[in-house]
Design a protein around this motif. Structure first.
Motif, PDB file in Angstrom:
ATOM      1  N   PHE A 115       0.823  -1.121   0.067  1.00  0.00           N
ATOM      2  CA  PHE A 115      -0.144   0.075   0.139  1.00  0.00           C
ATOM      3  C   PHE A 115       0.658   1.232   0.211  1.00  0.00           C
ATOM      4  CE2 PHE A 115      -3.455  -2.943   1.319  1.00  0.00           C
ATOM      5  CZ  PHE A 115      -4.587  -2.397   0.619  1.00  0.00           C
ATOM      6  N   GLU A 116       2.151   1.164  -0.147  1.00  0.00           N
ATOM      7  CA  GLU A 116       3.076   2.253   0.173  1.00  0.00           C
ATOM      8  C   GLU A 116       2.589   3.520  -0.983  1.00  0.00           C
ATOM      9  OE1 GLU A 116       7.787   3.391   0.021  1.00  0.00           O
ATOM     10  OE2 GLU A 116       7.174   1.317  -0.653  1.00  0.00           O
ATOM     11  N   SER A 117       2.559   2.979  -2.158  1.00  0.00           N
ATOM     12  CA  SER A 117       2.186   3.990  -3.198  1.00  0.00           C
ATOM     13  C   SER A 117       0.628   4.766  -2.839  1.00  0.00           C
ATOM     14  CB  SER A 117       2.036   3.577  -4.477  1.00  0.00           C
ATOM     15  OG  SER A 117       0.842   2.519  -4.616  1.00  0.00           O
ATOM     16  N   LYS A 118      -0.021   4.442  -2.346  1.00  0.00           N
ATOM     17  CA  LYS A 118      -1.495   4.758  -1.885  1.00  0.00           C
ATOM     18  C   LYS A 118      -1.281   5.501  -0.853  1.00  0.00           C
ATOM     19  CE  LYS A 118      -3.526   0.923  -4.144  1.00  0.00           C
ATOM     20  NZ  LYS A 118      -4.360  -0.272  -4.219  1.00  0.00           N
ATOM     21  N   LEU A 119      -0.518   5.411   0.119  1.00  0.00           N
ATOM     22  CA  LEU A 119      -0.392   6.053   1.320  1.00  0.00           C
ATOM     23  C   LEU A 119       0.211   7.539   1.316  1.00  0.00           C
ATOM     24  CD1 LEU A 119       0.743   3.390   3.972  1.00  0.00           C
ATOM     25  CD2 LEU A 119      -1.298   4.127   3.830  1.00  0.00           C
ATOM     26  N   PRO A 120      -0.126   8.440   2.005  1.00  0.00           N
ATOM     27  CA  PRO A 120       0.394   9.879   1.900  1.00  0.00           C
ATOM     28  C   PRO A 120       1.822   9.952   2.690  1.00  0.00           C
ATOM     29  CG  PRO A 120      -1.357   9.693   3.700  1.00  0.00           C
ATOM     30  CD  PRO A 120      -1.390   8.303   2.971  1.00  0.00           C
TER      31      PRO A 120
END
Length: 137
Positions: free
Chosen positions: A89-94
């Motif tokens: 989920f790294e790319s979706k987290l702020p």
């Protein structure tokens, strides 16, 4: 993805807001612009030292207390699951510092083994729900 390592980093993120909860986990978040301005002060050195989060990006930490997961094998398994799902989920987290905290025990009568496949699947499913809830606006 950077990992939280120091006690002061964990404390700064815990002081932030709780952005998502499930039955067993809670996710805390602190924005980096707030955290970078907070400087770590030691008692022996009153002058400010390094900033808590020197690098911008996504920071992730895992807090799995012995109170809720008695066996070290179970704690390690849960932490591994947290960092694997976090990487997905790294790319979706702020760009912020995130802390996943275990806030309740998994039923030991249902999951006999400390690292059973059923336990891993339950942890993974709940973490995916937690991260999905955290990335929705």
């Amino acid at each position: 993805m950077q990992r939280l390592k120091t006690r002061s980093q964990f404390q700064a993120v815990l002081a932030g807001t709780t952005v998502a909860r499930t039955a067993h986990f809670a996710m805390h978040r602190a924005t980096l612009d707030v955290c970078v301005t907070r400087l770590h002060l030691t008692e022996s050195d009153p002058a400010p030292s390094k900033a808590l989060f020197g690098v911008a990006g996504v920071w992730l930490g895992a807090m799995v207390p012995k109170r809720w997961a008695k066996r070290a094998v179970t704690r390690s398994t849960i932490k591994r699951q947290i960092f694997e799902i976090g990487a997905a989920f790294e790319s979706k987290l702020p760009q912020a510092a995130h802390l996943i905290r275990l806030r309740g025990a998994f039923d030991r009568t249902r999951y006999k083994s400390a690292t059973s496949d059923d336990l891993k699947a339950a942890v993974r499913l709940e973490l995916q729900q937690l991260f999905a809830e955290a990335v929705t606006p």
